[in-house]
Design a protein around this motif. Structure first.
Motif, PDB file in Angstrom:
ATOM      1  N   GLY A 144      56.071 -13.511  61.093  1.00 34.24           N
ATOM      2  CA  GLY A 144      54.861 -13.048  60.416  1.00 34.24           C
ATOM      3  C   GLY A 144      55.055 -11.709  59.742  1.00 34.24           C
ATOM      4  O   GLY A 144      56.175 -11.288  59.428  1.00 34.24           O
ATOM      5  N   ASN A 145      53.940 -10.993  59.550  1.00 30.00           N
ATOM      6  CA  ASN A 145      54.014  -9.726  58.818  1.00 30.00           C
ATOM      7  C   ASN A 145      54.577  -8.578  59.646  1.00 30.00           C
ATOM      8  O   ASN A 145      54.608  -7.440  59.202  1.00 30.00           O
ATOM      9  N   LYS A 146      55.040  -8.891  60.855  1.00 27.67           N
ATOM     10  CA  LYS A 146      55.669  -7.868  61.696  1.00 27.67           C
ATOM     11  C   LYS A 146      57.176  -7.797  61.455  1.00 27.67           C
ATOM     12  O   LYS A 146      57.877  -7.010  62.092  1.00 27.67           O
ATOM     13  N   LEU A 147      57.674  -8.618  60.548  1.00 21.91           N
ATOM     14  CA  LEU A 147      59.105  -8.647  60.256  1.00 21.91           C
ATOM     15  C   LEU A 147      59.576  -7.293  59.729  1.00 21.91           C
ATOM     16  O   LEU A 147      59.012  -6.755  58.779  1.00 21.91           O
ATOM     17  N   THR A 148      60.614  -6.742  60.330  1.00 22.74           N
ATOM     18  CA  THR A 148      61.179  -5.468  59.886  1.00 22.74           C
ATOM     19  C   THR A 148      62.379  -5.714  58.975  1.00 22.74           C
ATOM     20  O   THR A 148      62.912  -6.827  58.904  1.00 22.74           O
ATOM     21  N   ASP A 149      62.818  -4.668  58.292  1.00 17.80           N
ATOM     22  CA  ASP A 149      63.985  -4.773  57.418  1.00 17.80           C
ATOM     23  C   ASP A 149      65.212  -5.242  58.200  1.00 17.80           C
ATOM     24  O   ASP A 149      65.943  -6.131  57.752  1.00 17.80           O
ATOM     25  N   ASP A 150      65.438  -4.643  59.378  1.00 16.82           N
ATOM     26  CA  ASP A 150      66.610  -5.001  60.184  1.00 16.82           C
ATOM     27  C   ASP A 150      66.535  -6.444  60.659  1.00 16.82           C
ATOM     28  O   ASP A 150      67.551  -7.147  60.690  1.00 16.82           O
ATOM     29  N   GLN A 151      65.336  -6.881  61.033  1.00 11.25           N
ATOM     30  CA  GLN A 151      65.177  -8.268  61.471  1.00 11.25           C
ATOM     31  C   GLN A 151      65.443  -9.243  60.332  1.00 11.25           C
ATOM     32  O   GLN A 151      66.087 -10.279  60.521  1.00 11.25           O
ATOM     33  N   ALA A 152      64.949  -8.897  59.142  1.00 10.33           N
ATOM     34  CA  ALA A 152      65.190  -9.751  57.973  1.00 10.33           C
ATOM     35  C   ALA A 152      66.682  -9.852  57.682  1.00 10.33           C
ATOM     36  O   ALA A 152      67.202 -10.944  57.392  1.00 10.33           O
ATOM     37  N   PHE A 183      63.631 -11.402  49.470  1.00  8.18           N
ATOM     38  CA  PHE A 183      62.705 -12.528  49.428  1.00  8.18           C
ATOM     39  C   PHE A 183      62.046 -12.723  50.789  1.00  8.18           C
ATOM     40  O   PHE A 183      60.832 -12.958  50.882  1.00  8.18           O
ATOM     41  N   ALA A 184      62.835 -12.636  51.863  1.00  9.80           N
ATOM     42  CA  ALA A 184      62.293 -12.808  53.218  1.00  9.80           C
ATOM     43  C   ALA A 184      61.210 -11.777  53.520  1.00  9.80           C
ATOM     44  O   ALA A 184      60.156 -12.103  54.074  1.00  9.80           O
ATOM     45  N   LEU A 185      61.448 -10.544  53.119  1.00  9.05           N
ATOM     46  CA  LEU A 185      60.465  -9.479  53.357  1.00  9.05           C
ATOM     47  C   LEU A 185      59.197  -9.716  52.538  1.00  9.05           C
ATOM     48  O   LEU A 185      58.075  -9.520  53.038  1.00  9.05           O
ATOM     49  N   ASN A 186      59.348 -10.139  51.296  1.00 13.87           N
ATOM     50  CA  ASN A 186      58.179 -10.428  50.465  1.00 13.87           C
ATOM     51  C   ASN A 186      57.396 -11.618  51.017  1.00 13.87           C
ATOM     52  O   ASN A 186      56.164 -11.627  51.020  1.00 13.87           O
ATOM     53  N   LEU A 187      58.120 -12.633  51.482  1.00 14.13           N
ATOM     54  CA  LEU A 187      57.463 -13.806  52.069  1.00 14.13           C
ATOM     55  C   LEU A 187      56.667 -13.430  53.314  1.00 14.13           C
ATOM     56  O   LEU A 187      55.585 -13.965  53.551  1.00 14.13           O
ATOM     57  N   SER A 188      57.187 -12.506  54.098  1.00 16.31           N
ATOM     58  CA  SER A 188      56.520 -12.118  55.347  1.00 16.31           C
ATOM     59  C   SER A 188      55.155 -11.483  55.098  1.00 16.31           C
ATOM     60  O   SER A 188      54.306 -11.463  55.991  1.00 16.31           O
ATOM     61  N   LYS A 189      54.937 -10.967  53.896  1.00 18.06           N
ATOM     62  CA  LYS A 189      53.662 -10.331  53.555  1.00 18.06           C
ATOM     63  C   LYS A 189      52.692 -11.311  52.911  1.00 18.06           C
ATOM     64  O   LYS A 189      51.572 -10.948  52.553  1.00 18.06           O
ATOM     65  N   SER A 190      53.122 -12.557  52.743  1.00 16.50           N
ATOM     66  CA  SER A 190      52.317 -13.557  52.048  1.00 16.50           C
ATOM     67  C   SER A 190      51.447 -14.351  53.011  1.00 16.50           C
ATOM     68  O   SER A 190      51.822 -14.596  54.163  1.00 16.50           O
ATOM     69  N   SER A 191      50.291 -14.796  52.527  1.00 23.71           N
ATOM     70  CA  SER A 191      49.389 -15.609  53.349  1.00 23.71           C
ATOM     71  C   SER A 191      49.884 -17.046  53.491  1.00 23.71           C
ATOM     72  O   SER A 191      49.398 -17.779  54.354  1.00 23.71           O
ATOM     73  N   ILE A 192      50.856 -17.464  52.662  1.00 25.11           N
ATOM     74  CA  ILE A 192      51.340 -18.842  52.730  1.00 25.11           C
ATOM     75  C   ILE A 192      51.924 -19.155  54.095  1.00 25.11           C
ATOM     76  O   ILE A 192      51.832 -20.291  54.584  1.00 25.11           O
ATOM     77  N   ILE A 193      52.501 -18.159  54.779  1.00 24.11           N
ATOM     78  CA  ILE A 193      53.129 -18.415  56.071  1.00 24.11           C
ATOM     79  C   ILE A 193      52.092 -18.638  57.162  1.00 24.11           C
ATOM     80  O   ILE A 193      52.430 -19.076  58.269  1.00 24.11           O
ATOM     81  N   ASP A 194      50.811 -18.362  56.865  1.00 25.66           N
ATOM     82  CA  ASP A 194      49.748 -18.598  57.841  1.00 25.66           C
ATOM     83  C   ASP A 194      49.278 -20.049  57.837  1.00 25.66           C
ATOM     84  O   ASP A 194      48.527 -20.470  58.716  1.00 25.66           O
TER      85      ASP A 194
END
Length: 322
Positions: A218-226, A252-263
């Protein structure tokens, strides 16, 4: 007591707001598929603006257009393209790639066919499928054609245009993400084409795993985790990518994590279906590869490894002090 009541009421209000916000996000992410299911009684055709009359007829024929019953034919103009892609309107834009979108049953998976593969030079069917999944399409049949060699990137804009003209609310965020994904996949594929041990199927499956892992975090994804998710995933699929290419996937992974599509409740199941479909058609490509790979599990394993290393250091110095 009064302060306690106010606090409780405030927490209840925040919970209610969060619930409504989550519901709104889910509704937005499911809107695209709902429109396809309800509005695409007939297939929808979106033709490139630059086609001559002869090329237009040729392309419609390639897309299996039936003039006796198909009536939904649209043209993607340069102005419409500029509005959709949020770029300046340029009359010199060349828009040739065209698409046909037809609905499928709920139990069927997303399908993309390029009927003129010799003329779509940069995008593969599974790249379109990955991008369409990010857009929120769960099950539909998309057919792409072009009468002359083109990159095929404008076909994605044609899909946006079709959806919006039929009433779907496609957010700028979703469009930008899908476009970023398509460009990332096509660039990596183009730069690695012909190299030993590289396979586009592996890249597309790796992308489904990356997106699934991002949806889990989700939106808790950090740079290091990505970075860890991307690196471990491409390692699992034996993809030897450059640092620049890895950074494209991480961004792309970081941008996706901020998107509502993953909900969306259906997002991960759509990715699972896409992954299974790619693997089933790939023959021996994935022989010896762990297809049950869980990129998020690697994060937990990393934590455990660091904990073990730290404990070993502590034990070492504790032993010295005895």
């Amino acid at each position: 007591m009064k302060l306690k009541k106010l606090f409780v009421a405030g927490m209840a209000f925040l919970t209610l707001v969060t619930t409504f916000a989550s519901a709104a996000q889910a509704d937005t992410s499911s809107d695209v598929q709902k429109v396809i299911d309800e509005s695409y009684v007939q297939p929808d055709y979106v033709m490139g603006y630059s086609l001559s009359e002869e090329e237009r007829n040729q392309t419609l024929n390639l897309l299996s257009y039936d003039s006796s019953k198909d009536t939904n034919v649209k043209t993607l103009t340069t102005t419409a393209y500029a509005n959709i892609m949020n770029v300046a309107d340029d009359s010199s834009l060349q828009l040739y790639s065209s698409v046909k979108i037809a609905k499928l049953g709920a139990k069927e998976t997303l399908s993309v066919e390029i009927v003129t593969p010799q003329n779509i030079t940069k995008i593969t069917p599974d790249m379109y499928r990955n991008a369409a999944t990010t857009l929120g399409i769960e099950h539909a049949k998309i057919t792409v054609a072009a009468p002359i060699p083109v990159t095929g990137e404008s076909a994605l804009a044609g899909i946006y245009y079709s959806l919006e003209q039929n009433g779907a609310k496609v957010s700028d965020e979703s469009k930008e993400l899908a476009q970023e994904e398509l460009k990332t996949l096509s660039q990596i594929n183009d730069e690695n084409s012909g190299k030993s041990n590289y396979d586009a199927d592996k890249l597309n499956v790796a992308m489904t795993d990356i997106k699934t892992a991002v949806a889990d975090k989700g939106n808790k994804l950090t740079d290091d985790q990505a970075k860890t998710i991307v690196q471990r995933t491409i390692n699992n699929y034996n993809l030897n990518l450059s640092d620049t290419q890895i950074n494209l996937l991480v961004n792309f992974a970081l941008n996706l994590s901020k998107s509502s599509i993953i909900d969306s409740a259906s997002f991960k199941s759509s990715l699972s279906s896409l992954k299974a479909s790619i693997v089933s058609k790939a023959g021996n490509t994935f022989s010896g590869i762990n297809l049950n790979f869980d990129a998020n599990q690697t994060l937990e394993n990393s934590k455990n490894i660091f904990a073990q290393i730290w404990q070993a250091i502590v034990d070492f110095f504790t032993g010295l002090s005895r």
